[in-house]
Design a protein around this motif. Structure first.
Motif, PDB file in Angstrom:
ATOM      1  N   UNK A   1       0.865  -1.181   0.000  1.00 31.08           N
ATOM      2  CA  UNK A   1       0.000   0.000   0.000  1.00 31.08           C
ATOM      3  C   UNK A   1       0.907   1.239   0.000  1.00 31.08           C
ATOM      4  N   UNK A   2       0.423   2.416  -0.399  1.00 32.72           N
ATOM      5  CA  UNK A   2      -0.963   2.733  -0.790  1.00 32.72           C
ATOM      6  C   UNK A   2      -1.128   2.880  -2.298  1.00 32.72           C
ATOM      7  N   UNK A   3      -0.186   2.397  -3.077  1.00 31.87           N
ATOM      8  CA  UNK A   3      -0.170   2.686  -4.517  1.00 31.87           C
ATOM      9  C   UNK A   3      -1.295   1.953  -5.253  1.00 31.87           C
ATOM     10  N   UNK A   4      -2.082   2.708  -5.990  1.00 34.85           N
ATOM     11  CA  UNK A   4      -3.256   2.118  -6.663  1.00 34.85           C
ATOM     12  C   UNK A   4      -3.115   2.185  -8.185  1.00 34.85           C
ATOM     13  N   UNK A   5      -3.537   1.129  -8.854  1.00 30.50           N
ATOM     14  CA  UNK A   5      -3.519   1.116 -10.317  1.00 30.50           C
ATOM     15  C   UNK A   5      -4.368   2.267 -10.858  1.00 30.50           C
ATOM     16  N   UNK A   6      -3.855   2.917 -11.884  1.00 32.78           N
ATOM     17  CA  UNK A   6      -4.621   3.992 -12.517  1.00 32.78           C
ATOM     18  C   UNK A   6      -4.328   5.368 -11.946  1.00 32.78           C
ATOM     19  N   UNK A   7      -3.700   5.426 -10.770  1.00 34.58           N
ATOM     20  CA  UNK A   7      -3.368   6.725 -10.166  1.00 34.58           C
ATOM     21  C   UNK A   7      -2.069   7.260 -10.756  1.00 34.58           C
ATOM     22  N   UNK A   8      -2.027   8.567 -11.018  1.00 32.07           N
ATOM     23  CA  UNK A   8      -0.765   9.173 -11.466  1.00 32.07           C
ATOM     24  C   UNK A   8       0.239   9.093 -10.312  1.00 32.07           C
ATOM     25  N   UNK A   9       1.521   8.858 -10.635  1.00 29.17           N
ATOM     26  CA  UNK A   9       2.511   8.741  -9.550  1.00 29.17           C
ATOM     27  C   UNK A   9       2.639  10.039  -8.760  1.00 29.17           C
ATOM     28  N   UNK A  10       2.792   9.878  -7.451  1.00 26.54           N
ATOM     29  CA  UNK A  10       2.906  11.050  -6.575  1.00 26.54           C
ATOM     30  C   UNK A  10       4.219  11.045  -5.791  1.00 26.54           C
ATOM     31  N   UNK A  11       5.134  10.150  -6.173  1.00 33.36           N
ATOM     32  CA  UNK A  11       6.434  10.124  -5.502  1.00 33.36           C
ATOM     33  C   UNK A  11       6.382   9.681  -4.057  1.00 33.36           C
ATOM     34  N   UNK A  12       5.336   8.905  -3.714  1.00 36.49           N
ATOM     35  CA  UNK A  12       5.204   8.487  -2.312  1.00 36.49           C
ATOM     36  C   UNK A  12       6.173   7.353  -1.984  1.00 36.49           C
ATOM     37  N   UNK A  13       6.447   7.199  -0.697  1.00 32.77           N
ATOM     38  CA  UNK A  13       7.285   6.089  -0.226  1.00 32.77           C
ATOM     39  C   UNK A  13       6.482   5.254   0.770  1.00 32.77           C
ATOM     40  N   UNK A  14       6.856   3.972   0.857  1.00 37.14           N
ATOM     41  CA  UNK A  14       6.161   3.089   1.789  1.00 37.14           C
ATOM     42  C   UNK A  14       7.129   2.003   2.244  1.00 37.14           C
ATOM     43  N   UNK A  15       7.236   1.817   3.547  1.00 38.44           N
ATOM     44  CA  UNK A  15       8.119   0.753   4.047  1.00 38.44           C
ATOM     45  C   UNK A  15       7.451  -0.595   3.786  1.00 38.44           C
ATOM     46  N   UNK A  16       8.144  -1.463   3.043  1.00 38.53           N
ATOM     47  CA  UNK A  16       7.587  -2.765   2.675  1.00 38.53           C
ATOM     48  C   UNK A  16       7.721  -3.729   3.845  1.00 38.53           C
ATOM     49  N   UNK A  17       8.922  -3.806   4.410  1.00 37.73           N
ATOM     50  CA  UNK A  17       9.111  -4.565   5.648  1.00 37.73           C
ATOM     51  C   UNK A  17      10.413  -4.142   6.314  1.00 37.73           C
ATOM     52  N   UNK A  18      10.492  -4.477   7.566  1.00 37.44           N
ATOM     53  CA  UNK A  18      11.665  -4.178   8.378  1.00 37.44           C
ATOM     54  C   UNK A  18      11.957  -5.469   9.115  1.00 37.44           C
ATOM     55  N   UNK A  19      13.147  -6.034   8.856  1.00 35.93           N
ATOM     56  CA  UNK A  19      13.400  -7.388   9.366  1.00 35.93           C
ATOM     57  C   UNK A  19      14.885  -7.524   9.686  1.00 35.93           C
ATOM     58  N   UNK A  20      15.198  -7.812  10.947  1.00 36.75           N
ATOM     59  CA  UNK A  20      16.595  -8.052  11.371  1.00 36.75           C
ATOM     60  C   UNK A  20      17.559  -6.995  10.843  1.00 36.75           C
ATOM     61  N   UNK A  21      17.176  -5.744  10.983  1.00 35.45           N
ATOM     62  CA  UNK A  21      18.079  -4.660  10.598  1.00 35.45           C
ATOM     63  C   UNK A  21      17.961  -4.233   9.152  1.00 35.45           C
ATOM     64  N   UNK A  22      17.235  -4.985   8.341  1.00 38.97           N
ATOM     65  CA  UNK A  22      17.042  -4.628   6.926  1.00 38.97           C
ATOM     66  C   UNK A  22      15.715  -3.887   6.772  1.00 38.97           C
ATOM     67  N   UNK A  23      15.798  -2.670   6.211  1.00 44.03           N
ATOM     68  CA  UNK A  23      14.580  -1.897   5.945  1.00 44.03           C
ATOM     69  C   UNK A  23      14.429  -1.773   4.427  1.00 44.03           C
ATOM     70  N   UNK A  24      13.299  -2.224   3.912  1.00 45.14           N
ATOM     71  CA  UNK A  24      13.030  -2.130   2.473  1.00 45.14           C
ATOM     72  C   UNK A  24      11.910  -1.121   2.261  1.00 45.14           C
ATOM     73  N   UNK A  25      12.202  -0.119   1.421  1.00 44.97           N
ATOM     74  CA  UNK A  25      11.229   0.941   1.159  1.00 44.97           C
ATOM     75  C   UNK A  25      10.866   0.961  -0.318  1.00 44.97           C
TER      76      UNK A  25
END
Ligand SMILES: [Zn+2]
Ligand SMILES: [Zn+2]
Length: 368
Positions: free
Chosen positions: A189-213
């Motif tokens: 989330x929150x990116x939706x199909x059909x929406x123009x890109x807004x340059x948003x960021x979202x943390x996908x997961x944070x696990x054992x010191x690894x942060x994926x955005x």
């Protein structure tokens, strides 16, 4: 002296002919050669070091959708501590992973940047191979809105294959459990199909010191399309996916140690399209030229890397292909002027090691 060389050459020829005659006539010799070759291939093991002293990146596919005998389509692996994360899985990439004897059963997480075929084409095959090689849990496949449809489609297409393999190899002992063969879709989330890109960021997961955005990029009409940033113990890598020059991506890549960027030389592509048009196929020439509107040129990528202050820039998703080394010169035209240092062309098997002690990024190539 000449006589001696002649004698040695004659002796070598006699020995070679003798060895060939023995091989051809003796099944035992043939079997011994097969065993020796198999042993050598198996004994090599994975060349990716396991030590938790670096953030590591492997380019497992560096070509664009255009045919390239030397490179698979989009595929990048990030290794942080004991975690292996795959970003995109384009056609032919699984073959690379197997040839390098990577422990693909350990790769339980896949991130998809977007759903163009050159980024997802081998998802079904990769999943099956990891399962056959011993993965015990379902593959987790992350992506933006639409991921359920993509993963559901691959799961449906591979349902008969799963049933055959389970029936043949499980032996009632849980050796190939059906549940581990079916992928699970994880929507970012929150990116939706059909929406123009807004340059948003979202943390996908944070696990054992690894942060994926996840970072929203502009690959319109493909929406959503994402780049990914990996941060691990103070070091970082950003993978652009497919995009145009996009200031929010520059902001999100700020200070990264490594930027793995797509690159398409629009000038060379135009020449290729022109030659295709001369054969009478204006339609295909047009399809090729269309792609310039939603890809980064090498010079734009170099400028983005400079603006973001990244240490190293490596090109992937290389279009058009570079069949001969000298052709890198026109492909990189203008890049050295924009960015004299910290830039290189990627190729399948290129690894980047980013030491956690803050040292420089090291580049090596995996052997087959
Ligand atoms: Zn794309
Ligand atoms: Zn692509």
């Amino acid at each position: 002296m000449k006589k001696i060389i002649g004698l040695v050459a004659a002796l070598a020829l006699v020995l070679a002919l003798g060895a060939w005659a023995a091989f051809r006539s003796s099944p035992a010799v043939q079997d011994a050669v097969v065993a020796r070759a198999a042993h050598a291939a198996i004994a090599r093991g994975s060349q990716m070091p396991a030590a938790d002293d670096s953030l590591r990146v492997l380019l497992c596919g560096t070509s664009s959708p255009m045919p390239d005998r030397a490179a698979a389509k989009a595929c990048t692996i990030v290794v942080a501590g004991g975690q292996w994360v795959l970003v995109d899985i384009g056609p032919e990439a699984t073959e690379n992973l197997n040839r390098w004897r990577l422990p693909i059963a350990r790769i339980g997480t896949v991130l998809l940047t977007h759903f163009h075929s050159d980024h997802i084409g081998e998802l079904g095959e990769f999943n099956m191979q990891g399962w056959a090689q011993g993965r015990r849990d379902p593959l987790q496949v992350f992506g933006p809105d639409g991921i359920e449809q993509v993963v559901g489609g691959f799961n449906a297409a591979y349902a008969p294959d799963r049933a055959y393999r389970h029936a043949h190899h499980d032996h009632g002992k849980g050796l190939m459990p059906l549940a581990a063969g079916e992928m699970q879709a994880r929507t970012i989330a929150p990116f939706k199909a059909g929406e123009a890109p807004q340059g948003r960021r979202s943390v996908v997961f944070e696990r054992d010191g690894l942060v994926v955005t996840a970072i929203e990029v502009d690959h319109r009409p493909v929406t959503p399309a994402l780049a990914y940033r990996f941060d691990y113990k103070g070091r970082s890598v950003v993978i652009t996916g497919d995009t145009v020059y996009y200031p929010p991506l520059v902001a999100a890549a700020r200070g990264a140690d490594l930027l793995v960027s797509e690159g398409e030389s629009h000038a060379l592509l135009d020449i290729v399209a022109g030659e295709i048009a001369k054969t009478g196929d204006a339609r295909l020439a047009g399809v090729l030229r269309d792609t310039a509107s939603y890809h980064l040129t090498p010079v734009q990528a170099a400028k983005m890397a400079n603006e973001a202050g990244v240490r190293e820039l490596v090109f992937t998703h290389i279009a058009p292909p570079i069949p001969l080394r000298p052709m890198a010169v026109p492909w990189l035209r203008g890049v050295r002027e924009a960015r004299p240092d910290g830039v290189r062309l990627g190729h399948d098997g290129l690894t980047a090691t980013i030491p956690l002690d803050g040292g420089p990024v090291r580049f090596e190539t995996l052997r087959e």
